[in-house]
Design an enzyme around this catalytic site. Structure first.
Site, PDB file in Angstrom:
ATOM      1  N   ASP A 124       0.843  -1.199   0.000  1.00 45.50           N
ATOM      2  CA  ASP A 124       0.000   0.000   0.000  1.00 45.50           C
ATOM      3  C   ASP A 124       0.879   1.250   0.000  1.00 45.50           C
ATOM      4  O   ASP A 124       1.977   1.243   0.561  1.00 45.50           O
ATOM      5  CB  ASP A 124      -0.898  -0.023   1.252  1.00 45.50           C
ATOM      6  CG  ASP A 124      -2.082   0.921   1.114  1.00 45.50           C
ATOM      7  OD1 ASP A 124      -2.307   1.453   0.002  1.00 45.50           O
ATOM      8  OD2 ASP A 124      -2.776   1.137   2.117  1.00 45.50           O
ATOM      9  N   HIS A 159       2.572   3.344  -8.958  1.00 47.93           N
ATOM     10  CA  HIS A 159       2.403   1.909  -9.233  1.00 47.93           C
ATOM     11  C   HIS A 159       3.622   1.360  -9.983  1.00 47.93           C
ATOM     12  O   HIS A 159       4.078   0.245  -9.725  1.00 47.93           O
ATOM     13  CB  HIS A 159       1.129   1.668 -10.044  1.00 47.93           C
ATOM     14  CG  HIS A 159      -0.135   2.002  -9.287  1.00 47.93           C
ATOM     15  ND1 HIS A 159      -0.339   1.596  -7.991  1.00 47.93           N
ATOM     16  CD2 HIS A 159      -1.249   2.707  -9.636  1.00 47.93           C
ATOM     17  CE1 HIS A 159      -1.521   2.026  -7.569  1.00 47.93           C
ATOM     18  NE2 HIS A 159      -2.089   2.711  -8.551  1.00 47.93           N
ATOM     19  N   SER A 207      -7.203  -6.072  -5.491  1.00 48.92           N
ATOM     20  CA  SER A 207      -8.278  -6.710  -4.729  1.00 48.92           C
ATOM     21  C   SER A 207      -9.578  -6.693  -5.518  1.00 48.92           C
ATOM     22  O   SER A 207      -9.733  -5.927  -6.476  1.00 48.92           O
ATOM     23  CB  SER A 207      -8.479  -5.975  -3.394  1.00 48.92           C
ATOM     24  OG  SER A 207      -9.138  -4.754  -3.623  1.00 48.92           O
ATOM     25  N   GLU A 247     -12.090  -5.362  -4.637  1.00 51.65           N
ATOM     26  CA  GLU A 247     -12.674  -4.024  -4.441  1.00 51.65           C
ATOM     27  C   GLU A 247     -11.977  -2.957  -5.294  1.00 51.65           C
ATOM     28  O   GLU A 247     -12.521  -1.866  -5.496  1.00 51.65           O
ATOM     29  CB  GLU A 247     -12.572  -3.625  -2.959  1.00 51.65           C
ATOM     30  CG  GLU A 247     -13.468  -4.438  -2.018  1.00 51.65           C
ATOM     31  CD  GLU A 247     -12.964  -5.866  -1.766  1.00 51.65           C
ATOM     32  OE1 GLU A 247     -11.738  -6.094  -1.815  1.00 51.65           O
ATOM     33  OE2 GLU A 247     -13.809  -6.762  -1.542  1.00 51.65           O
ATOM     34  N   ARG A 307     -11.966   1.689  -8.342  1.00 52.67           N
ATOM     35  CA  ARG A 307     -11.105   2.854  -8.594  1.00 52.67           C
ATOM     36  C   ARG A 307     -11.477   3.502  -9.925  1.00 52.67           C
ATOM     37  O   ARG A 307     -12.153   2.874 -10.745  1.00 52.67           O
ATOM     38  CB  ARG A 307      -9.643   2.407  -8.628  1.00 52.67           C
ATOM     39  CG  ARG A 307      -9.192   1.954  -7.269  1.00 52.67           C
ATOM     40  CD  ARG A 307      -7.714   1.753  -7.202  1.00 52.67           C
ATOM     41  NE  ARG A 307      -7.387   1.514  -5.800  1.00 52.67           N
ATOM     42  CZ  ARG A 307      -6.239   1.821  -5.230  1.00 52.67           C
ATOM     43  NH1 ARG A 307      -5.279   2.354  -5.941  1.00 52.67           N
ATOM     44  NH2 ARG A 307      -6.035   1.597  -3.958  1.00 52.67           N
ATOM     45  N   LEU A 359      11.821 -19.889  -5.009  1.00 48.89           N
ATOM     46  CA  LEU A 359      10.720 -19.135  -4.379  1.00 48.89           C
ATOM     47  C   LEU A 359       9.401 -19.360  -5.116  1.00 48.89           C
ATOM     48  O   LEU A 359       9.361 -19.352  -6.350  1.00 48.89           O
ATOM     49  CB  LEU A 359      11.081 -17.634  -4.439  1.00 48.89           C
ATOM     50  CG  LEU A 359      10.019 -16.670  -3.925  1.00 48.89           C
ATOM     51  CD1 LEU A 359       9.874 -16.779  -2.415  1.00 48.89           C
ATOM     52  CD2 LEU A 359      10.367 -15.231  -4.323  1.00 48.89           C
ATOM     53  N   ILE A 371      -6.561  -5.612   7.446  1.00 47.56           N
ATOM     54  CA  ILE A 371      -6.246  -6.747   6.561  1.00 47.56           C
ATOM     55  C   ILE A 371      -6.923  -6.606   5.214  1.00 47.56           C
ATOM     56  O   ILE A 371      -6.508  -7.230   4.229  1.00 47.56           O
ATOM     57  CB  ILE A 371      -6.606  -8.063   7.291  1.00 47.56           C
ATOM     58  CG1 ILE A 371      -5.652  -8.243   8.473  1.00 47.56           C
ATOM     59  CG2 ILE A 371      -6.491  -9.263   6.371  1.00 47.56           C
ATOM     60  CD1 ILE A 371      -5.956  -9.416   9.340  1.00 47.56           C
TER      61      ILE A 371
HETATM   62  C1  FPP Z   1      -2.005   0.134  -3.379  1.00 44.60           C
HETATM   63  O1  FPP Z   1      -1.497   1.442  -3.332  1.00 44.60           O
HETATM   64  C2  FPP Z   1      -1.460  -0.543  -4.545  1.00 44.60           C
HETATM   65  C3  FPP Z   1      -2.196  -1.164  -5.522  1.00 44.60           C
HETATM   66  C4  FPP Z   1      -3.658  -1.241  -5.529  1.00 44.60           C
HETATM   67  C5  FPP Z   1      -1.528  -1.787  -6.669  1.00 44.60           C
HETATM   68  C6  FPP Z   1      -0.347  -2.598  -6.284  1.00 44.60           C
HETATM   69  C7  FPP Z   1       0.400  -3.002  -7.478  1.00 44.60           C
HETATM   70  C8  FPP Z   1       1.740  -2.956  -7.620  1.00 44.60           C
HETATM   71  C9  FPP Z   1       2.675  -2.549  -6.565  1.00 44.60           C
HETATM   72  C10 FPP Z   1       2.326  -3.444  -8.861  1.00 44.60           C
HETATM   73  C11 FPP Z   1       2.634  -4.908  -8.632  1.00 44.60           C
HETATM   74  C12 FPP Z   1       2.903  -5.560  -9.885  1.00 44.60           C
HETATM   75  C13 FPP Z   1       3.016  -6.906 -10.008  1.00 44.60           C
HETATM   76  C14 FPP Z   1       3.299  -7.461 -11.339  1.00 44.60           C
HETATM   77  C15 FPP Z   1       2.871  -7.832  -8.861  1.00 44.60           C
HETATM   78  P1  FPP Z   1      -2.525   2.640  -3.409  1.00 44.60           P
HETATM   79  O2  FPP Z   1      -2.739   2.988  -4.831  1.00 44.60           O
HETATM   80  O3  FPP Z   1      -3.765   2.276  -2.665  1.00 44.60           O
HETATM   81  O4  FPP Z   1      -1.758   3.783  -2.675  1.00 44.60           O
HETATM   82  P2  FPP Z   1      -2.406   4.925  -1.767  1.00 44.60           P
HETATM   83  O5  FPP Z   1      -2.948   4.240  -0.539  1.00 44.60           O
HETATM   84  O6  FPP Z   1      -1.234   5.786  -1.454  1.00 44.60           O
HETATM   85  O7  FPP Z   1      -3.446   5.614  -2.574  1.00 44.60           O
END
Ligand code: FPP
Length: 254
Positions: free
Chosen positions: A24, A41, A69, A71, A75, A135, A199
Site C-alpha cells: 500500500d 504503481h 483486490s 474491491e 477505482r 521461491l 487486513i
Molecule cells: C495500493 O497502493 C497498490 C495497488 C492497488 C496496486 C499494487 C500493485 C503494484 C505494486 C504493482 C505490482 C505488480 C506486479 C506485477 C505484482 P494505493 O494505490 O492504494 O496507494 P495509496 O494508498 O497511497 O493511494
C-alpha cells in the site's frame, strides 16, 4: 499444513517460510512527488522486484503479494486500465528473470474478469515457471478473502451434491484444502506498508495465526533494509498458537 499444527514453528529465531504483503502507498508516494498515481504503481513494480530477490537470497520459500483486490475495480476507470496494462507489461518483461532466478509464479483470485491478453500472459508465465522449485511467488489479483472462502464452500457443496463427500466429513482441514494456496503453509509473517492497520479482505482464513507487521513506509520505499527490519521484528515474536510460554520452552528444549 497449518502453522498451528507445527510446534517447531514456535522457535523465535527462524525465518518466516511464507510472507504475505499488502503493498500500500503507491498513490501517496507519487502524489508527494507531484506526479500521477500511476507513477507510484510503476515504482511499486521495482519494489516487488527487490523484495522477490531479497526473499530468494534469504531462503524464504513463499511470497504472496496482494496486487489487486476484488474491491479495486471501484477505482477510477483510467487507473484500473493502467494497472491492468502495468501487470501485463511487467509479466511479459519479468518472466525471463523469474525463470532465471528459479522463481515459480502463480496467480490466485477470480481471473474470469481479466481480458484475454492479460489472461494469456498470466497462463504463459505460470506455465513457463511451473517447474521452478525456488521461491513460490503467488500474486493475488482480483482476489478477496471472502471470495476465497465462498469459492471453497461452493466446491465442497458440489462434492456433496455429487455424492463424493458427506456433510459430516467437512472440517477445517477439508475447507482449508479447497482454498487458494491450499498447497502452502499459512503465512508466518504478514506485512502491510503505507500506514493503515487492517487486513482489507486479504487472506482472511490463512492469516488466523500469522504475525502482523504494519509500517508507515510507502510501498515504493519498502527496500531490502525495510524488509530486513520486518524480518528482525518477526524473529523476536513468540509464536504460541494457543500454548503457554512454558510449554513452548519445553517443546524447544526437547
Ligand atoms: C495500493 O497502493 C497498490 C495497488 C492497488 C496496486 C499494487 C500493485 C503494484 C505494486 C504493482 C505490482 C505488480 C506486479 C506485477 C505484482 P494505493 O494505490 O492504494 O496507494 P495509496 O494508498 O497511497 O493511494
Amino acid at each position: 499444513m497449518s502453522a498451528a499444527d507445527d510446534p517447531s514453528a514456535s522457535s523465535p529465531t527462524r525465518l518466516p517460510s511464507h510472507v504475505a504483503i499488502i503493498m500500500d502507498g503507491n498513490g501517496r508516494w507519487a502524489r508527494r512527488r507531484l506526479m500521477p498515481r500511476f507513477v507510484g504503481h510503476k515504482a511499486g513494480v521495482e519494489a516487488v522486484r527487490n523484495i522477490v530477490v531479497a526473499c530468494r537470497e534469504r531462503g524464504i520459500g513463499a511470497l504472496t503479494l496482494f496486487a489487486f483486490s476484488s474491491e479495486n475495480w471501484q477505482r477510477p476507470e483510467e487507473e484500473v486500465g493502467l494497472l491492468m496494462d502495468l501487470f501485463s507489461a511487467a509479466l511479459e518483461r519479468e518472466v525471463g528473470e523469474l525463470q532465471h532466478n528459479n522463481v515459480r509464479v502463480c496467480f490466485i483470485g477470480d481471473r474470469s474478469a481479466f481480458g484475454p491478453g492479460l489472461t494469456a500472459r498470466i497462463e504463459r508465465a505460470e506455465r513457463a515457471t511451473a517447474a521452478n522449485d525456488g521461491l513460490l511467488l503467488s500474486i493475488a489479483a482480483n482476489y478477496g478473502g471472502r471470495w476465497d472462502i465462498t469459492q471453497a464452500v461452493k466446491a465442497l457443496c458440489g462434492q456433496v451434491q455429487r455424492g463424493e463427500l458427506g456433510v459430516a466429513d467437512i472440517d477445517e482441514r477439508r475447507l482449508a484444502g479447497a482454498l487458494e494456496l491450499a498447497n502452502l503453509p499459512e503465512p508466518d509473517l504478514f506485512i502491510r506498508t503505507g500506514g493503515e492497520q487492517r487486513i482489507s479482505n486479504f487472506l482472511l482464513w490463512q492469516l488466523a495465526y500469522t504475525e502482523l507487521y504494519f509500517t508507515a513506509t510507502l510501498w515504493p520505499d519498502f527496500d531490502r533494509q525495510a524488509f530486513d527490519q520486518a524480518l528482525g521484528w518477526y524473529a523476536q515474536r513468540e509464536r504460541r498458537f494457543g500454548r503457554t510460554s512454558e510449554q513452548l520452552r519445553q517443546l524447544n528444549s526437547a
